[in-house]
Write a protein that holds these residues in place. Sequence first.
Motif, PDB file in Angstrom:
ATOM      1  N   MET A   8      -8.197   8.279   5.770  1.00 34.71           N
ATOM      2  CA  MET A   8      -7.179   7.219   6.077  1.00 34.71           C
ATOM      3  C   MET A   8      -6.784   7.724   6.306  1.00 34.71           C
ATOM      4  O   MET A   8      -6.582   8.647   6.517  1.00 34.71           O
ATOM      5  CB  MET A   8      -6.682   6.573   4.283  1.00 34.71           C
ATOM      6  CG  MET A   8      -5.319   5.914   4.034  1.00 34.71           C
ATOM      7  SD  MET A   8      -4.400   5.929   2.715  1.00 34.71           S
ATOM      8  CE  MET A   8      -4.340   4.052   2.123  1.00 34.71           C
ATOM      9  N   CYS A   9      -4.915   6.849   6.869  1.00 32.21           N
ATOM     10  CA  CYS A   9      -4.061   7.234   8.611  1.00 32.21           C
ATOM     11  C   CYS A   9      -3.267   6.577   7.721  1.00 32.21           C
ATOM     12  O   CYS A   9      -3.124   4.997   7.095  1.00 32.21           O
ATOM     13  CB  CYS A   9      -4.670   6.802   9.220  1.00 32.21           C
ATOM     14  SG  CYS A   9      -5.708   7.140  11.079  1.00 32.21           S
ATOM     15  N   MET A  10      -1.723   7.155   8.168  1.00 29.50           N
ATOM     16  CA  MET A  10      -0.728   7.052   7.236  1.00 29.50           C
ATOM     17  C   MET A  10       0.216   7.609   8.020  1.00 29.50           C
ATOM     18  O   MET A  10      -0.213   8.389   9.097  1.00 29.50           O
ATOM     19  CB  MET A  10      -0.731   7.375   5.616  1.00 29.50           C
ATOM     20  CG  MET A  10      -0.586   8.908   5.727  1.00 29.50           C
ATOM     21  SD  MET A  10      -1.093   9.154   4.057  1.00 29.50           S
ATOM     22  CE  MET A  10      -2.995   8.971   4.004  1.00 29.50           C
ATOM     23  N   PHE A  30      -7.067  12.889   4.953  1.00 23.99           N
ATOM     24  CA  PHE A  30      -6.438  11.662   5.351  1.00 23.99           C
ATOM     25  C   PHE A  30      -5.768  12.254   7.025  1.00 23.99           C
ATOM     26  O   PHE A  30      -6.028  13.476   6.595  1.00 23.99           O
ATOM     27  CB  PHE A  30      -5.198  12.003   3.929  1.00 23.99           C
ATOM     28  CG  PHE A  30      -5.384  11.935   2.355  1.00 23.99           C
ATOM     29  CD1 PHE A  30      -6.340  10.904   2.148  1.00 23.99           C
ATOM     30  CD2 PHE A  30      -4.852  11.582   1.825  1.00 23.99           C
ATOM     31  CE1 PHE A  30      -6.086   9.847   0.818  1.00 23.99           C
ATOM     32  CE2 PHE A  30      -4.890  11.655  -0.004  1.00 23.99           C
ATOM     33  CZ  PHE A  30      -5.658  10.444   0.114  1.00 23.99           C
ATOM     34  N   SER A  49     -13.243  13.107   1.225  1.00 20.19           N
ATOM     35  CA  SER A  49     -12.009  12.036   1.902  1.00 20.19           C
ATOM     36  C   SER A  49     -11.543  12.912   2.959  1.00 20.19           C
ATOM     37  O   SER A  49     -11.876  14.249   3.012  1.00 20.19           O
ATOM     38  CB  SER A  49     -10.996  11.284   1.098  1.00 20.19           C
ATOM     39  OG  SER A  49     -10.216  12.433   0.545  1.00 20.19           O
ATOM     40  N   PRO A  66     -14.551   8.385   4.237  1.00 20.47           N
ATOM     41  CA  PRO A  66     -13.883   7.692   3.223  1.00 20.47           C
ATOM     42  C   PRO A  66     -12.532   8.580   4.314  1.00 20.47           C
ATOM     43  O   PRO A  66     -12.023   9.752   4.263  1.00 20.47           O
ATOM     44  CB  PRO A  66     -13.849   7.810   2.137  1.00 20.47           C
ATOM     45  CG  PRO A  66     -14.757   8.281   1.814  1.00 20.47           C
ATOM     46  CD  PRO A  66     -15.200   9.249   2.699  1.00 20.47           C
ATOM     47  N   SER A  73      -1.855  12.146   8.585  1.00 18.88           N
ATOM     48  CA  SER A  73      -1.028  11.371   9.273  1.00 18.88           C
ATOM     49  C   SER A  73      -0.867  11.304  10.449  1.00 18.88           C
ATOM     50  O   SER A  73      -1.024  12.351  11.324  1.00 18.88           O
ATOM     51  CB  SER A  73      -0.148  11.889   8.273  1.00 18.88           C
ATOM     52  OG  SER A  73      -0.033  12.887   8.824  1.00 18.88           O
TER      53      SER A  73
END
Length: 124
Positions: A73-75, A45, A43, A71, A47
Motif C-alpha cells: 500500500m502506498c500513502m 507500507f 504487508s 499486499p 509512503s
Amino acid sequence: MIRGMRGATTVSSNSEEAIFSASEELFAKLIEENQIQPDSVASVFISTTEDIDAAFPAKALRELPGWSYVPVMCMREMPVPNSLKLCVRVMMHVNTNVAQENIVHIYLRGAKVLRPDLNNSPAL
C-alpha cells in the motif's frame, strides 16, 4: 513473530524513472540485508512526501521476482514543515525469528539524515 523492517531514500526528481530507480535500490537492499523471502512478508507500507506524485513506488517492488501477491500500500507522508523532501519510506512487516536488534534498517541517499544512528550497515 512479525517484525517491522524500515527504510527510506530520496529521489533526484519527481519523475517515474527517478522514483522507480531509487525505490528499487531501497527495496533490493532491504531484502538482501535481511534475507527477506516474499512469502514471509505480511504487508508493506510505502509512503512518499507530497512532492512525489509521478509514479507509485510500489510498482518497483511488484516488478521484483516473487512479489506479485504481497499486499502493498502506498500513502502520503505527513507534510511537516522543514522536513526532508522527495523522500520514499518503507515499512515491511516480516515474519521472522531474527531478534529486533539484528534487523537491518536501510537509509539511503539524503534519507540517511533520518536515522544516522542506524547507518552502520555494510550495504550503506
